[in-house]
Design an enzyme around this catalytic site. Structure first.
Site, PDB file in Angstrom:
ATOM      1  N   ASP A  12       0.828  -1.212   0.000  1.00 37.63           N
ATOM      2  CA  ASP A  12       0.000   0.000   0.000  1.00 37.63           C
ATOM      3  C   ASP A  12       0.868   1.270   0.000  1.00 37.63           C
ATOM      4  O   ASP A  12       2.016   1.244   0.444  1.00 37.63           O
ATOM      5  CB  ASP A  12      -0.908  -0.014   1.242  1.00 37.63           C
ATOM      6  CG  ASP A  12      -2.057   0.969   1.126  1.00 37.63           C
ATOM      7  OD1 ASP A  12      -2.413   1.363  -0.005  1.00 37.63           O
ATOM      8  OD2 ASP A  12      -2.609   1.358   2.185  1.00 37.63           O
ATOM      9  N   HIS A  29       1.948   3.307  -8.994  1.00 37.41           N
ATOM     10  CA  HIS A  29       1.750   1.871  -9.231  1.00 37.41           C
ATOM     11  C   HIS A  29       2.902   1.309 -10.064  1.00 37.41           C
ATOM     12  O   HIS A  29       3.364   0.196  -9.841  1.00 37.41           O
ATOM     13  CB  HIS A  29       0.420   1.624  -9.943  1.00 37.41           C
ATOM     14  CG  HIS A  29      -0.776   2.010  -9.115  1.00 37.41           C
ATOM     15  ND1 HIS A  29      -0.938   1.591  -7.813  1.00 37.41           N
ATOM     16  CD2 HIS A  29      -1.867   2.775  -9.400  1.00 37.41           C
ATOM     17  CE1 HIS A  29      -2.079   2.082  -7.336  1.00 37.41           C
ATOM     18  NE2 HIS A  29      -2.654   2.811  -8.286  1.00 37.41           N
ATOM     19  N   LEU A 123      10.669 -20.802  -4.438  1.00 36.87           N
ATOM     20  CA  LEU A 123       9.702 -19.914  -3.785  1.00 36.87           C
ATOM     21  C   LEU A 123       8.324 -19.999  -4.446  1.00 36.87           C
ATOM     22  O   LEU A 123       8.216 -19.893  -5.671  1.00 36.87           O
ATOM     23  CB  LEU A 123      10.213 -18.463  -3.880  1.00 36.87           C
ATOM     24  CG  LEU A 123       9.260 -17.361  -3.403  1.00 36.87           C
ATOM     25  CD1 LEU A 123       9.119 -17.375  -1.881  1.00 36.87           C
ATOM     26  CD2 LEU A 123       9.742 -15.985  -3.866  1.00 36.87           C
TER      27      LEU A 123
HETATM   28  C1  IPE Z   1      -5.247  -2.698   0.106  1.00 29.67           C
HETATM   29  O1  IPE Z   1      -4.979  -1.364  -0.082  1.00 29.67           O
HETATM   30  C2  IPE Z   1      -5.301  -3.416  -1.208  1.00 29.67           C
HETATM   31  C3  IPE Z   1      -4.020  -3.584  -1.898  1.00 29.67           C
HETATM   32  C4  IPE Z   1      -2.864  -3.189  -1.471  1.00 29.67           C
HETATM   33  C5  IPE Z   1      -4.094  -4.255  -3.172  1.00 29.67           C
HETATM   34  P1  IPE Z   1      -6.160  -0.280  -0.194  1.00 29.67           P
HETATM   35  O2  IPE Z   1      -5.505   1.017  -0.441  1.00 29.67           O
HETATM   36  O3  IPE Z   1      -7.152  -0.738  -1.204  1.00 29.67           O
HETATM   37  O4  IPE Z   1      -6.815  -0.368   1.240  1.00 29.67           O
HETATM   38  P2  IPE Z   1      -7.715   0.701   2.014  1.00 29.67           P
HETATM   39  O5  IPE Z   1      -8.735   1.205   1.024  1.00 29.67           O
HETATM   40  O6  IPE Z   1      -6.816   1.794   2.488  1.00 29.67           O
HETATM   41  O7  IPE Z   1      -8.302  -0.067   3.151  1.00 29.67           O
HETATM   42  C1  IPE Z   2      -1.809   0.193  -3.186  1.00 29.66           C
HETATM   43  O1  IPE Z   2      -1.538   1.553  -3.261  1.00 29.66           O
HETATM   44  C2  IPE Z   2      -1.999  -0.420  -4.538  1.00 29.66           C
HETATM   45  C3  IPE Z   2      -3.375  -0.878  -4.821  1.00 29.66           C
HETATM   46  C4  IPE Z   2      -4.373  -0.807  -4.006  1.00 29.66           C
HETATM   47  C5  IPE Z   2      -3.617  -1.422  -6.143  1.00 29.66           C
HETATM   48  P1  IPE Z   2      -2.703   2.632  -3.212  1.00 29.66           P
HETATM   49  O2  IPE Z   2      -3.078   2.959  -4.620  1.00 29.66           O
HETATM   50  O3  IPE Z   2      -3.812   2.196  -2.369  1.00 29.66           O
HETATM   51  O4  IPE Z   2      -1.930   3.850  -2.565  1.00 29.66           O
HETATM   52  P2  IPE Z   2      -2.525   4.891  -1.520  1.00 29.66           P
HETATM   53  O5  IPE Z   2      -3.018   4.104  -0.352  1.00 29.66           O
HETATM   54  O6  IPE Z   2      -3.621   5.621  -2.216  1.00 29.66           O
HETATM   55  O7  IPE Z   2      -1.372   5.758  -1.182  1.00 29.66           O
HETATM   56 MG    MG Z   3      -4.142   2.408  -0.376  1.00 33.63          MG
END
Ligand code: IPE
Ligand code: IPE
Ligand code: MG
Length: 234
Positions: A12, A29, A123
């Site tokens: 995240d 991303h 792995l």
């Molecule tokens: C969790 O992150 C999902 C992934 C990393 C794929 P999110 O950014 O979607 O989670 P929330 O919305 O903060 O709970």
């Molecule tokens: C996690 O990073 C990746 C996915 C959920 C696909 P985010 O896109 O949720 O990044 P933040 O949380 O907005 O910084």
């Molecule tokens: Mg996020």
């Protein structure tokens, strides 16, 4: 250092990483996909048996369509770029989640990655795509209910082991360590069944800044934990 057998990561913070740099979210991303290379390599070198990464949740469809399609394009690119090296490293790729609703090129490329690495013995690298812990539990319950309705399963024989055998992670140990980057103190529907006794490590570091050194710090912290499983310290 005691290396966990199964490490799971909630990758995240990509969006916030990009925002802080004045870039569009997709750049975050993209940077995130790039660091995955080093983390997989590090886990393989350390002798981790299972690595599970949360790439896209069942809730992530709520995002703008262009972000969603951008993430799947990056997934196609990741497989195209990394598959050869993953093969050489004897990594076996598996999928957690329902890939049916994915764009066809993304579906094709992840299925190729799974097929091409199926015989590898190093792995095990699980990629959770369109994965949700609750959806996984519902799917398991549905399958057991079907077997019971058909008369091939005695409902009284349902126990935790049988339930676990219906999860995507059927033949794998539960994650020992769940790492979340980006600082949020929640699991966001990740490995709901399997995380019952996982050690959780949260770092404020955004995923694109996560390095093998940060991973080793997480493993060190894990080594300091006392896993009691409801018992008392021995
Ligand atoms: C969790 O992150 C999902 C992934 C990393 C794929 P999110 O950014 O979607 O989670 P929330 O919305 O903060 O709970
Ligand atoms: C996690 O990073 C990746 C996915 C959920 C696909 P985010 O896109 O949720 O990044 P933040 O949380 O907005 O910084
Ligand atoms: Mg996020």
């Amino acid at each position: 250092m005691n290396v966990p057998s199964h490490i799971a990561i909630i990758m995240d913070g990509n969006g916030r990483w990009a925002k802080e740099k004045g870039m569009v979210r997709l750049k975050g991303h993209q940077a995130g996909m790039e660091v995955l290379h080093d983390i997989v390599e590090c886990c393989s070198d350390l002798g981790v048996s299972y690595l599970t990464v949360y790439a896209f949740s069942t809730e992530n469809w709520k995002r703008p369509a262009e972000e969603v399609s951008g993430i799947f394009k990056l997934l196609v690119r990741y497989v195209a770029k990394e598959l050869k090296e993953l093969q050489e490293k004897n990594v076996q790729i598996r999928l957690l989640g329902n890939i049916e609703p994915l764009p066809s090129d993304a579906k094709k490329s992840v299925l190729k990655a799974v097929g091409d690495t199926a015989e590898n013995t190093g792995l095990v690298f699980n990629i959770a795509i369109n994965y949700g812990g609750r959806a996984e539990i519902v799917r398991a319950a549905k399958e057991l209910a079907k077997q019971a309705a058909e008369g091939t399963l005695d409902p009284d024989s349902i126990d935790e082991a049988l339930f676990a055998s219906q999860m995507y992670t059927a033949d794998m140990p539960d994650p020992d360590l769940i790492i979340r980057t980006g600082g949020e103190l929640r699991l966001s529907n990740f490995l709901t069944w399997q995380s019952a006794y996982s050690e959780i490590y949260v770092t404020d570091t955004y995923w694109p800044d996560f390095t093998p050194d940060r991973l080793k710090e997480a493993i060190e912290a894990y080594n300091g934990r006392d896993r009691r499983y409801g018992g008392i310290k021995s």
